[in-house]
Design a protein around this motif. Structure first.
Motif, PDB file in Angstrom:
ATOM      1  N   PHE A 114      23.149  -5.635   4.294  1.00 57.81           N
ATOM      2  CA  PHE A 114      24.058  -5.197   5.351  1.00 57.81           C
ATOM      3  C   PHE A 114      25.386  -5.945   5.266  1.00 57.81           C
ATOM      4  O   PHE A 114      26.447  -5.366   5.560  1.00 57.81           O
ATOM      5  CB  PHE A 114      23.423  -5.411   6.724  1.00 57.81           C
ATOM      6  N   GLN A 115      25.384  -7.203   4.880  1.00 54.71           N
ATOM      7  CA  GLN A 115      26.648  -7.915   4.702  1.00 54.71           C
ATOM      8  C   GLN A 115      27.480  -7.288   3.594  1.00 54.71           C
ATOM      9  O   GLN A 115      28.712  -7.187   3.711  1.00 54.71           O
ATOM     10  CB  GLN A 115      26.367  -9.390   4.410  1.00 54.71           C
ATOM     11  N   ALA A 116      26.827  -6.870   2.513  1.00 50.66           N
ATOM     12  CA  ALA A 116      27.559  -6.190   1.440  1.00 50.66           C
ATOM     13  C   ALA A 116      28.162  -4.883   1.941  1.00 50.66           C
ATOM     14  O   ALA A 116      29.299  -4.539   1.598  1.00 50.66           O
ATOM     15  CB  ALA A 116      26.623  -5.921   0.257  1.00 50.66           C
ATOM     16  N   MET A 117      27.409  -4.149   2.770  1.00 48.66           N
ATOM     17  CA  MET A 117      27.937  -2.911   3.342  1.00 48.66           C
ATOM     18  C   MET A 117      29.130  -3.205   4.263  1.00 48.66           C
ATOM     19  O   MET A 117      30.120  -2.467   4.283  1.00 48.66           O
ATOM     20  CB  MET A 117      26.832  -2.188   4.123  1.00 48.66           C
ATOM     21  N   VAL A 314      40.409   3.373  10.593  1.00 48.11           N
ATOM     22  CA  VAL A 314      39.829   2.970  11.869  1.00 48.11           C
ATOM     23  C   VAL A 314      38.323   3.201  11.874  1.00 48.11           C
ATOM     24  O   VAL A 314      37.539   2.341  12.318  1.00 48.11           O
ATOM     25  CB  VAL A 314      40.501   3.744  13.022  1.00 48.11           C
ATOM     26  N   ARG A 315      37.889   4.355  11.378  1.00 45.10           N
ATOM     27  CA  ARG A 315      36.450   4.667  11.387  1.00 45.10           C
ATOM     28  C   ARG A 315      35.665   3.689  10.514  1.00 45.10           C
ATOM     29  O   ARG A 315      34.577   3.232  10.896  1.00 45.10           O
ATOM     30  CB  ARG A 315      36.233   6.096  10.904  1.00 45.10           C
ATOM     31  N   ASN A 316      36.185   3.351   9.348  1.00 48.41           N
ATOM     32  CA  ASN A 316      35.465   2.428   8.475  1.00 48.41           C
ATOM     33  C   ASN A 316      35.489   1.009   9.017  1.00 48.41           C
ATOM     34  O   ASN A 316      34.506   0.270   8.850  1.00 48.41           O
ATOM     35  CB  ASN A 316      36.051   2.488   7.063  1.00 48.41           C
ATOM     36  N   ALA A 317      36.586   0.618   9.653  1.00 42.21           N
ATOM     37  CA  ALA A 317      36.626  -0.712  10.256  1.00 42.21           C
ATOM     38  C   ALA A 317      35.606  -0.819  11.385  1.00 42.21           C
ATOM     39  O   ALA A 317      34.877  -1.818  11.499  1.00 42.21           O
ATOM     40  CB  ALA A 317      38.030  -1.004  10.781  1.00 42.21           C
ATOM     41  N   GLY A 320      32.156  -1.026   9.918  1.00 40.13           N
ATOM     42  CA  GLY A 320      31.883  -2.345   9.376  1.00 40.13           C
ATOM     43  C   GLY A 320      31.464  -3.347  10.424  1.00 40.13           C
ATOM     44  O   GLY A 320      30.756  -4.314  10.132  1.00 40.13           O
ATOM     45  N   LEU A 321      31.849  -3.101  11.683  1.00 44.08           N
ATOM     46  CA  LEU A 321      31.518  -4.032  12.765  1.00 44.08           C
ATOM     47  C   LEU A 321      30.220  -3.681  13.479  1.00 44.08           C
ATOM     48  O   LEU A 321      29.516  -4.571  13.966  1.00 44.08           O
ATOM     49  CB  LEU A 321      32.664  -4.063  13.784  1.00 44.08           C
ATOM     50  N   VAL A 322      29.901  -2.375  13.562  1.00 41.34           N
ATOM     51  CA  VAL A 322      28.727  -1.995  14.362  1.00 41.34           C
ATOM     52  C   VAL A 322      27.665  -1.228  13.577  1.00 41.34           C
ATOM     53  O   VAL A 322      26.484  -1.276  13.922  1.00 41.34           O
ATOM     54  CB  VAL A 322      29.153  -1.153  15.591  1.00 41.34           C
TER      55      VAL A 322
END
Length: 459
Positions: A114-117, A314-317, A320-322
């Motif tokens: 998940f960190q790599a993702m 915006v969608r990818n950021a 990446g957070l949730v």
């Protein structure tokens, strides 16, 4: 004509905010039931393909994987009603096999995976944002040699086939061989068969079948699976409240920790490759709309490359957070986009406006399928089939598009050899090998005029 020379396009509905347009479902867009019905069926068959990956490789329970898929789908649909994109959003599916081939063998725990993702999602968001603000993206794509584009697509195809028939075979194919092979065969015929395409003109019912895309193959597996003893249903009634909090605790960087800097450097080649694929999606989506726009002067569509870049960033950021699963926040679901635009071009009597059709296909932005327990439990034994269908059809599409790009034997050989490297080696080594193959075997090549024009037009 460049974007600066075109007169501004005034759209019919929505609230403008900056370069975006907010369209509230049922207020600015009306429901179209044919699209809602298709979207419910097709999204049910394909939208849950993420679940077996999360359960099998990322340490999630079935319920937690459903919650993660809910978050992913919510971020996908906001491209339509929050940002006003005129393209049917979806996964960057051709990049998915490359991402899985990199992440799964390299990292041995769910937290690291998940960190790599997260690293890929955030890096991609920054790249797309910078290229969108500076408008450097089209220039980058115009420079990219066609053989390297073919290499990326062929590498994705080989990685997809390897994932289904080698890596995942003990987990899925060996357990449900008849169901998976039958479903994949039917989907390939329905979606790609040239003889079937020719028959559509004489058989109207066949057009409706082809419009369902992957659904016929999925339904065939659902029927044949129990008959051959490969599928056993345990349907439960009621509603599911997806455990979003539990899912976030297992995948959000706020809970499991942030990726180290070395991980961001490791994933950079995959991020660059994914942008190349994404840009091709934008050019394709724009071409489909521009081809149909003359038939719908009553519904002008505003195409804006800067808005598309910022929306995707915006969608990818946020993902990446949730909900960090890279490639799920892509620009285009090509099959859905073509189906909706085809009905839109028939006139207002068929579809009031394009945005209504798109939002209807995505169930008015309400991913209700993730709360319907009978549907979810009924699909649970078929999720391996859904994953196999997704990867096999993606691999086939990447293969035939990629093989159609090279024009000489040297270019074809270089593309295949570089594609093998991308599907087998670490990203930096694979990218270096692909560049070396192109430089030593092909060298400077003349780009097709259409490709250059497409990049310039998108700018």
């Amino acid at each position: 004509m460049s974007g600066a020379q075109r007169p501004p396009v005034v759209e019919n509905s929505g609230w403008r905010w900056g370069p975006f347009t907010f369209r509230l479902p049922f207020l600015h867009t009306r429901p179209h039931w044919p699209e809602i019905a298709q979207g419910l069926l097709v999204a049910t068959a394909t939208g849950l393909a993420l679940v077996p990956i999360l359960v099998g490789y990322f340490g999630m329970s079935f319920e937690e994987a459903i919650a993660a898929s809910l978050l992913v789908s919510t971020l996908i649909v906001i491209a339509l009603w929050v940002f006003g994109e005129p393209y049917a959003p979806g996964w960057t599916t051709p990049a998915l096999p490359l991402v899985l081939a990199f992440v799964l063998p390299r990292y041995d725990t769910p937290d690291l995976r998940f960190q790599a993702m997260t690293a890929m999602s955030l890096s991609f968001a920054v790249l797309v944002f910078v290229l969108g603000i500076t408008r450097a993206g089209p220039r980058l794509i115009a420079w990219l040699p066609p053989t390297l584009r073919a290499t990326i697509l062929i590498g994705s195809a080989l990685a997809a086939f390897r994932q289904v028939f080698v890596t995942d075979a003990p987990r899925f194919l060996h357990q449900q061989p008849m169901s998976i092979l039958l479903a994949c065969a039917i989907c390939l015929v329905v979606v790609f068969s040239a003889p079937l395409q020719r028959l559509q003109g004489r058989l109207p019912w066949l057009r409706h079948l082809v419009a369902l895309g992957l659904l016929p193959g999925f339904l065939a597996a659902a029927i044949v699976g129990p008959l051959v003893g490969e599928v056993s249903y345990d349907v439960q009634w009621g509603w599911m409240l997806p455990p979003v909090g539990d899912a976030l605790a297992k995948m959000s960087p706020f809970a499991i920790g942030w990726p180290p800097l070395s991980m961001y450097l490791d994933v950079l080649p995959l991020v660059l490759l994914t942008y190349v694929i994404t840009f091709g999606d934008w050019v394709t989506a724009e071409a489909v709309i521009r081809d149909a726009q003359p038939a719908r002067p009553d519904d002008p569509i505003r195409i804006d490359a800067r808005r598309s870049h910022l929306t995707l960033a915006v969608r990818n950021a946020a993902a990446g957070l949730v909900a960090p699963f890279f490639t799920t926040q892509g620009a285009l679901w090509a099959g859905v986009h073509v189906v909706v635009v085809s009905r839109w071009r028939q006139g207002p009597q068929a579809m009031r406006d394009l945005h209504s059709g798109l939002i209807s296909y995505f169930m008015m932005g309400l991913p209700v399928i993730y709360f319907v327990l009978p549907l979810l439990t009924g699909l649970q034994p078929l999720l391996g089939v859904a994953l196999a269908i997704t990867l096999v059809t993606t691999g086939f599409a990447c293969a035939y598009i990629g093989m159609g790009i090279p024009r000489s034997n040297a270019e074809r050989g270089s593309a295949v050899l570089g594609g093998v490297a991308l599907s087998l080696f670490d990203p930096w080594i694979a990218l270096a090998a692909a560049l070396a193959c192109w430089w030593l075997l092909v060298g400077r090549e003349q780009k097709p005029a259409t490709a250059t024009a497409g990049a310039e037009e998108h700018a």
